[in-house]
Design a protein around this motif. Structure first.
Motif, PDB file in Angstrom:
ATOM      1  N   PRO A 152      38.103  68.454  61.579  1.00 43.19           N
ATOM      2  CA  PRO A 152      39.434  68.145  61.038  1.00 43.19           C
ATOM      3  C   PRO A 152      39.454  66.960  60.080  1.00 43.19           C
ATOM      4  CG  PRO A 152      39.605  68.649  63.368  1.00 43.19           C
ATOM      5  CD  PRO A 152      38.131  68.587  63.043  1.00 43.19           C
ATOM      6  N   PHE A 153      38.449  66.094  60.145  1.00 45.27           N
ATOM      7  CA  PHE A 153      38.409  64.916  59.280  1.00 45.27           C
ATOM      8  C   PHE A 153      37.721  65.185  57.943  1.00 45.27           C
ATOM      9  CE2 PHE A 153      39.409  63.381  63.396  1.00 45.27           C
ATOM     10  CZ  PHE A 153      40.236  62.300  63.179  1.00 45.27           C
ATOM     11  N   ASN A 154      37.324  66.426  57.688  1.00 43.94           N
ATOM     12  CA  ASN A 154      36.650  66.757  56.426  1.00 43.94           C
ATOM     13  C   ASN A 154      37.522  66.472  55.196  1.00 43.94           C
ATOM     14  OD1 ASN A 154      34.314  67.464  57.741  1.00 43.94           O
ATOM     15  ND2 ASN A 154      34.707  69.665  57.667  1.00 43.94           N
ATOM     16  N   LEU A 155      38.833  66.740  55.300  1.00 44.24           N
ATOM     17  CA  LEU A 155      39.723  66.456  54.161  1.00 44.24           C
ATOM     18  C   LEU A 155      39.737  64.967  53.827  1.00 44.24           C
ATOM     19  CD1 LEU A 155      42.815  68.730  54.889  1.00 44.24           C
ATOM     20  CD2 LEU A 155      41.183  68.952  53.011  1.00 44.24           C
ATOM     21  N   LEU A 156      39.762  64.135  54.849  1.00 44.00           N
ATOM     22  CA  LEU A 156      39.730  62.686  54.605  1.00 44.00           C
ATOM     23  C   LEU A 156      38.379  62.247  54.050  1.00 44.00           C
ATOM     24  CD1 LEU A 156      41.666  61.390  57.743  1.00 44.00           C
ATOM     25  CD2 LEU A 156      42.384  61.230  55.354  1.00 44.00           C
ATOM     26  N   ARG A 157      37.301  62.866  54.536  1.00 43.53           N
ATOM     27  CA  ARG A 157      35.967  62.548  53.998  1.00 43.53           C
ATOM     28  C   ARG A 157      35.905  62.885  52.511  1.00 43.53           C
ATOM     29  NH1 ARG A 157      34.611  64.914  58.586  1.00 43.53           N
ATOM     30  NH2 ARG A 157      33.830  63.571  60.216  1.00 43.53           N
ATOM     31  N   GLU A 158      36.451  64.041  52.140  1.00 43.13           N
ATOM     32  CA  GLU A 158      36.464  64.455  50.736  1.00 43.13           C
ATOM     33  C   GLU A 158      37.333  63.514  49.900  1.00 43.13           C
ATOM     34  OE1 GLU A 158      37.647  68.553  50.412  1.00 43.13           O
ATOM     35  OE2 GLU A 158      36.099  69.199  51.831  1.00 43.13           O
ATOM     36  N   LYS A 159      38.476  63.130  50.446  1.00 43.16           N
ATOM     37  CA  LYS A 159      39.413  62.277  49.712  1.00 43.16           C
ATOM     38  C   LYS A 159      38.810  60.902  49.421  1.00 43.16           C
ATOM     39  CE  LYS A 159      43.965  60.142  50.100  1.00 43.16           C
ATOM     40  NZ  LYS A 159      45.200  60.055  50.881  1.00 43.16           N
ATOM     41  N   TYR A 160      38.166  60.293  50.414  1.00 42.37           N
ATOM     42  CA  TYR A 160      37.674  58.921  50.276  1.00 42.37           C
ATOM     43  C   TYR A 160      36.207  58.815  49.914  1.00 42.37           C
ATOM     44  CZ  TYR A 160      42.069  57.410  52.397  1.00 42.37           C
ATOM     45  OH  TYR A 160      43.384  57.175  52.645  1.00 42.37           O
ATOM     46  N   GLY A 161      35.441  59.900  50.061  1.00 47.10           N
ATOM     47  CA  GLY A 161      33.994  59.807  49.909  1.00 47.10           C
ATOM     48  C   GLY A 161      33.414  59.206  51.180  1.00 47.10           C
TER      49      GLY A 161
END
Length: 132
Positions: free
Chosen positions: A67-76
């Protein structure tokens, strides 16, 4: 109530969340961080014997999940780790213990800081009696 109104209620708040390692808990943590990135802190109470174990458990069972993949993509990767380090505070404890298994001094300090408590925890003792 609109979802934006809920997100606005969490702006600059310190939130204590129980049950963050469960299915709904990790989705809740991700959603708060995604829709209200200016939340002050998320204190995540997890069953662990000490602070190091609590941190490892949060990183592997909550933050490390899909579920945290979107945040990983957003912030690097680096930005994501910095964001999480700034916002998420693991707490070693247990909801079935007095004061959540926290030391009195920690409970007092948290009571001065916490604005919102969200309980999504459950007991995993399947031998407990159900009382409606």
């Amino acid at each position: 109530m609109e979802s934006s109104a809920v997100a606005d209620c969490l702006r600059d708040k310190c939130i204590l969340i129980t049950g963050s390692t469960g299915y709904l808990g990790k989705l809740l943590v991700e959603k708060i961080l995604r829709v209200q990135p200016v939340v002050k802190k998320l204190y995540l109470l997890v069953r662990a014997p000490d602070a190091t174990s609590a941190e490892q458990r949060v990183l592997s069972e909550v933050i490390g999940k899909d579920p945290f993949n979107l945040l990983r993509e957003k912030y690097g990767i680096t930005g994501f780790h910095n964001f999480i380090k700034e916002k998420v505070v693991p707490l070693a404890g247990d909801i079935v213990d007095g004061y959540l298994g926290l030391h009195n001094s920690r409970v007092h300090a948290l009571s001065e800081e916490i604005d919102v408590i969200i309980n999504v925890a459950e007991t995993t003792n399947f031998f407990e009696r159900f009382v409606p």
